[in-house]
Design an enzyme around this catalytic site. Structure first.
Site, PDB file in Angstrom:
ATOM      1  N   GLU A  57      43.386  47.008  33.123  1.00 42.40           N
ATOM      2  CA  GLU A  57      42.165  46.359  33.591  1.00 42.40           C
ATOM      3  C   GLU A  57      40.906  47.108  33.185  1.00 42.40           C
ATOM      4  O   GLU A  57      39.893  46.492  32.826  1.00 42.40           O
ATOM      5  CB  GLU A  57      42.218  46.199  35.111  1.00 42.40           C
ATOM      6  CG  GLU A  57      43.195  45.145  35.603  1.00 42.40           C
ATOM      7  CD  GLU A  57      44.645  45.596  35.598  1.00 42.40           C
ATOM      8  OE1 GLU A  57      45.538  44.738  35.752  1.00 42.40           O
ATOM      9  OE2 GLU A  57      44.871  46.826  35.448  1.00 42.40           O
ATOM     10  N   HIS A 126      48.317  41.053  46.362  1.00 41.73           N
ATOM     11  CA  HIS A 126      47.958  39.862  45.605  1.00 41.73           C
ATOM     12  C   HIS A 126      47.041  38.914  46.368  1.00 41.73           C
ATOM     13  O   HIS A 126      46.800  37.799  45.898  1.00 41.73           O
ATOM     14  CB  HIS A 126      49.218  39.080  45.193  1.00 41.73           C
ATOM     15  CG  HIS A 126      50.108  39.797  44.248  1.00 41.73           C
ATOM     16  ND1 HIS A 126      51.034  40.722  44.663  1.00 41.73           N
ATOM     17  CD2 HIS A 126      50.231  39.736  42.904  1.00 41.73           C
ATOM     18  CE1 HIS A 126      51.694  41.198  43.622  1.00 41.73           C
ATOM     19  NE2 HIS A 126      51.211  40.614  42.538  1.00 41.73           N
TER      20      HIS A 126
END
Length: 335
Positions: A57, A126
């Site tokens: 990321e 998540h």
């Protein structure tokens, strides 16, 4: 269109409209994204306009910043908002500050898309709602749509913006609006039914809130999934509350908030993230500073628990209609 289809339409329209726009991230190319938002874009626009990135990321965002400084308009995807923290330094130290540090010579016109919030039983890896940590950083804009119509118009406006935008997409709204109870669908898309998303380019200005429902008894401030939770609660309890969909929390439509609270004299703030340190605290302070002499009751916050996000108790963690109804009854004296 569903929100997924509306976002896909926005991306396709901008790829066709502007050769400087490109999309990349984990699984967004051939696979079309874990939620299928980018489905078909690589096939249509080619490998140089929509491509996959490694599971890194920080590297994804760093690359996007370089592309933006060079003159491109990248739209990187972080697969889940929970995964964005490895890139946080790049967003804070580089993207947010590039315009100021270079005296306007360079900008970072990047739009970081990411699914966020609960609804898939993903728990604390998540399903988090980290909008407050972006709202605190000067130089970043943070957008959270609540309908397919808004999602497309806001995403197009974000891509065309010359500053970095964090575009958070509520997972529970990808395929339809839901309130705080499992399998309970909320009627309607507050004036924009799912089918009513225009083809082609249109824009919704960042920082312009929407009045979902006018009312006199209290103001409810919400964004994303919570707009539909609020609408469900108001319809259920019968209190004549005004519902404001913020759409973006930075920039924030302070004028719309002040006008509504000064009219109703009461305010309830609703968001999915944990209460302590959440964006609701900032909203509460702003309302108190600007509307103190109009308030007839303390400002209330209805939020997620101040605990790690629980897998098994997801629907209890969510601020649902029942919790909002209790808050509305307290501020209006009906409790």
């Amino acid at each position: 269109m569903t929100m997924i289809q509306a976002l896909n339409s926005a991306l396709a329209d901008k790829l066709a409209d502007d050769a400087d726009v490109l999309i990349f991230g984990e699984d967004v190319g051939y696979f079309g994204g874990v939620f299928r938002v980018t489905a078909g874009l690589q096939e249509r626009f080619g490998l140089q306009r929509c491509f996959d990135a490694p599971i890194a990321e920080s590297g994804i965002i760093a690359t996007a910043i370089g592309m933006g400084a060079y003159g491109l308009r990248p739209v990187p995807e972080i697969q889940f908002a929970d995964y964005i923290l490895p890139a946080y330094d790049q967003l804070v130290s580089e993207a947010a500050r590039l315009r100021y540090r270079s005296s306007g010579e360079f900008t970072a016109p990047i739009t970081v898309r990411s699914p966020y919030g609960g609804g898939i039983f993903g728990g604390q890896t998540h399903s988090q709602s980290p909008e407050a940590i972006f709202a605190h950083i000067t130089g970043l804009k943070t957008v959270i749509p609540s309908t397919p119509y808004d999602a497309k118009g806001l995403l197009i406006a974000a891509i065309e913006d010359d500053d970095p935008v964090i575009f958070l997409e509520p997972k529970r709204l990808y395929n339809g609006p839901f309130d705080g109870r499992p399998d309970q669908q909320v009627p309607g898309w507050h004036g924009h039914p799912a089918a009513e998303v225009p083809e082609g380019l249109y824009r919704i200005p960042l920082g312009k809130a929407a009045t979902v429902r006018e009312g006199e008894a209290a103001t409810v401030l919400a964004y994303g999934t919570m707009v539909h939770v609020a609408l469900s609660a108001i319809e259920e309890c019968g209190i004549d509350a005004e519902l404001i969909d913020l759409r973006s929390i930075v920039p924030l439509d302070i004028d719309a908030i002040v006008a509504s609270v000064q009219k109703t004299g009461r305010c309830v703030i609703l968001h999915e993230a944990s209460r302590f340190g959440g964006f609701g605290g900032e909203l509460s302070a702003l309302v108190q500073e600007r509307c103190f002499y109009h308030l007839e009751a303390p400002v209330e916050r209805v939020c997620g628990w101040d605990t790690p996000y629980p897998h098994a108790f997801e629907w209890d963690y969510f601020p649902g209609p029942a919790r909002l109804i209790k808050a509305l009854r307290r501020v209006t004296g009906e409790a």
